[in-house]
Design an enzyme around this catalytic site. Structure first.
Site, short mmCIF file in Angstrom:
data_model
loop_
_atom_site.label_atom_id
_atom_site.label_comp_id
_atom_site.label_asym_id
_atom_site.label_seq_id
_atom_site.Cartn_x
_atom_site.Cartn_y
_atom_site.Cartn_z
N ASP A 6 -1.40 1.25 17.24
CA ASP A 6 -0.43 -0.47 17.48
C ASP A 6 0.57 0.20 18.36
O ASP A 6 0.10 -0.88 19.52
CB ASP A 6 -0.33 -0.43 15.69
CG ASP A 6 -1.36 -0.40 14.91
OD1 ASP A 6 -2.58 -0.53 14.94
OD2 ASP A 6 -0.77 -0.14 13.64
N ALA A 24 -0.12 5.47 16.22
CA ALA A 24 0.13 5.46 17.55
C ALA A 24 -1.01 4.40 17.83
O ALA A 24 -1.08 4.50 19.13
CB ALA A 24 -0.49 6.88 18.09
N ARG A 82 -11.04 -0.22 9.66
CA ARG A 82 -11.11 1.12 7.99
C ARG A 82 -11.65 0.65 7.51
O ARG A 82 -12.21 0.24 6.65
CB ARG A 82 -10.14 -0.30 7.51
CG ARG A 82 -8.50 -0.41 8.39
CD ARG A 82 -7.49 1.05 8.28
NE ARG A 82 -6.49 1.33 9.21
CZ ARG A 82 -6.24 1.40 10.39
NH1 ARG A 82 -7.67 2.10 11.45
NH2 ARG A 82 -5.21 1.54 11.34
N TYR A 121 0.71 -1.17 0.38
CA TYR A 121 -0.04 -0.04 -0.34
C TYR A 121 0.97 1.29 0.22
O TYR A 121 1.69 0.74 0.09
CB TYR A 121 -0.47 0.00 0.91
CG TYR A 121 -0.67 0.70 2.43
CD1 TYR A 121 -0.57 1.40 3.10
CD2 TYR A 121 0.06 -0.55 3.47
CE1 TYR A 121 -0.61 2.07 4.11
CE2 TYR A 121 0.34 -0.18 4.45
CZ TYR A 121 -0.61 2.06 5.15
OH TYR A 121 0.00 1.46 6.59
N TYR A 141 -4.10 0.61 -1.29
CA TYR A 141 -4.24 -0.39 -1.33
C TYR A 141 -4.56 -1.42 -2.50
O TYR A 141 -4.71 -1.11 -3.62
CB TYR A 141 -5.62 -1.71 -0.58
CG TYR A 141 -5.27 -0.59 1.14
CD1 TYR A 141 -3.95 -1.01 1.86
CD2 TYR A 141 -6.40 0.38 1.75
CE1 TYR A 141 -4.46 -0.17 3.11
CE2 TYR A 141 -6.65 0.53 3.59
CZ TYR A 141 -5.70 0.55 3.18
OH TYR A 141 -5.71 1.15 5.16
N TYR A 142 -2.99 -2.19 -2.32
CA TYR A 142 -2.79 -3.63 -3.52
C TYR A 142 -2.84 -4.85 -2.59
O TYR A 142 -1.87 -5.75 -2.97
CB TYR A 142 -1.66 -3.27 -4.27
CG TYR A 142 -1.90 -1.84 -4.91
CD1 TYR A 142 -2.42 -1.89 -6.41
CD2 TYR A 142 -1.44 -0.48 -4.54
CE1 TYR A 142 -2.76 -0.65 -7.24
CE2 TYR A 142 -1.53 0.61 -5.45
CZ TYR A 142 -2.45 0.19 -6.14
OH TYR A 142 -2.31 1.39 -6.67
N ARG A 143 -3.89 -5.16 -2.07
CA ARG A 143 -3.81 -6.41 -1.32
C ARG A 143 -5.23 -7.01 -1.51
O ARG A 143 -4.76 -8.39 -1.10
CB ARG A 143 -4.18 -5.27 -0.32
CG ARG A 143 -5.25 -5.05 0.87
CD ARG A 143 -5.95 -4.86 2.05
NE ARG A 143 -5.30 -5.05 3.12
CZ ARG A 143 -4.97 -4.35 4.24
NH1 ARG A 143 -6.00 -3.58 4.40
NH2 ARG A 143 -4.47 -5.25 5.14
#
Length: 364
Positions: A286, A284, A198, A119, A135-137
């Site tokens: 996480d 922050a 998200r 991403y 995103y490239y997921r």
């Protein structure tokens, strides 16, 4: 810190998180924390502005669960990250980068048919109007995680199993895995769940709020932002969030620069956040989770859990990327032990985590 400059007396500590079933004999090491979820190659822009105008990017790694695992490992905990990556160069880099923090990656599987996720993001705050994430997921190796592709033995011999709502949004198989891992079962480790909503991952779906509420209420520890709860569930106060999530013993409501509030059963503790000179407003959440979990694993009281969360979050906020080494344990313990007045005067800027850094307590 008292007037004489010594740490204030600590509140009585609570019992540490109990040991999980499974011993070293025949089952490998007993982990303090296992974190499951997708990590991706992250491309950070070399300057502010829209993605279309950024000429080059720096390669790093990013993933909520691996971020927590790395921060916990850097803080001295035995941690493992479990996921899937492609049999590509990006997968090689991810494994090496996460392992460099001291996190075990031996339970990460390689997928020969699906790529490692990528991403790109802009340099500004995730909540800013101009913030962009590409995103490239879709169809990534991690999106194929399921009860059939993740070895359960790699997950359960731990004191804490850390999950997030991001995984639930990746695929139906990933959601099935999280539902299985959060189901009540004898000897289940303490399940930590960061809501981590998200919106882009839930586009085109209407079940996001219900799914996140279901998983959160089945966990033992839930972390959620107050603004996040308002966006996802229309809940605007910690009391409303607690009423909607009676299941978890531990509930942490993060309130941004105002601080955070923790429920431990019926007991409530609130701690303000120190003033931080922000370099980059990413990572922050996480980092806070890692600091809070570290203190919980050590059996520290609620006040210190929140303060350690704030301190590790401050370490992330004062560097450009998502990941940074947390303050040394002795350094963080000293700051977490300050009296309320000294804690309120705390000012943290770039470089504050370095050994021998200048005194952080500054009187305005």
């Amino acid at each position: 810190m008292t007037a004489a400059g010594h740490p204030a007396p600590r509140p009585a500590a609570t019992a540490p998180v109990p040991a999980a079933p499974g011993t070293d004999a025949g089952q490998g090491p007993r982990w303090e924390a296992v974190c499951l979820g997708e990590s991706m190659i992250t491309f950070l822009p070399d300057r502010p502005g829209p993605l279309a105008a950024v000429p080059s990017f720096a390669r790093t790694i990013g993933g909520a669960e691996s971020n927590v695992a790395c921060a916990l490992a850097a803080a001295g905990h035995r941690t493992r990250w479990v996921s899937r990556v492609g049999t590509d160069g990006f997968g090689d880099h991810l494994l090496a980068a996460v392992a460099a923090y001291g996190t075990d990656t031996t339970a990460v599987t390689r997928d020969p048919d699906r790529p490692t996720g990528l991403y790109f993001r802009t340099a500004d705050d995730r909540g800013a109007a101009g913030h962009e994430v590409a995103y490239y997921r879709h169809g990534s190796a991690a999106s194929a995680m399921s009860p059939d592709t993740v070895p359960y033995a790699s997950l359960l011999a731990t004191r804490v199993l850390h999950l997030t709502g991001i995984t639930a949004a990746l695929s139906a198989d990933c959601l099935a895995l999280l539902r299985d891992l959060t189901a009540p079962r004898p000897g289940r480790p303490l399940v930590s769940f960061d809501v981590n909503h998200r919106p882009r991952l839930w586009q085109g779906r209407t079940d996001g709020p219900a799914v996140l509420a279901e998983l959160a209420d089945r966990a033992d520890l839930v972390l959620v932002g107050e603004d996040e709860a308002a966006e996802v569930w229309g809940l605007h106060t910690p009391e409303a969030i607690r009423a909607a999530l009676p299941g978890p013993r531990h509930l942490v409501v993060k309130r941004g620069s105002e601080g955070a509030l923790a429920y431990d059963g019926d007991a409530v503790t609130e701690e303000p956040a120190p003033t931080v000179e922000v370099v980059a407003p990413v990572g922050a959440g996480d980092a806070f989770a890692a600091g809070f979990l570290s203190a919980l694993l050590r059996g520290l009281p609620a006040r210190d859990r929140l303060r350690h969360g704030h301190l590790v979050a401050a370490a992330a906020l004062t560097v450009p990327g998502d990941l940074t080494a947390p303050p040394a344990r002795a350094h963080a313990d000293r700051l977490a032990g300050l009296d309320d007045a000294a804690w309120g005067r705390l000012r943290l800027g770039p470089g504050w985590t370095r050994a021998g850094a200048a005194e952080e307590v500054r009187v305005p």
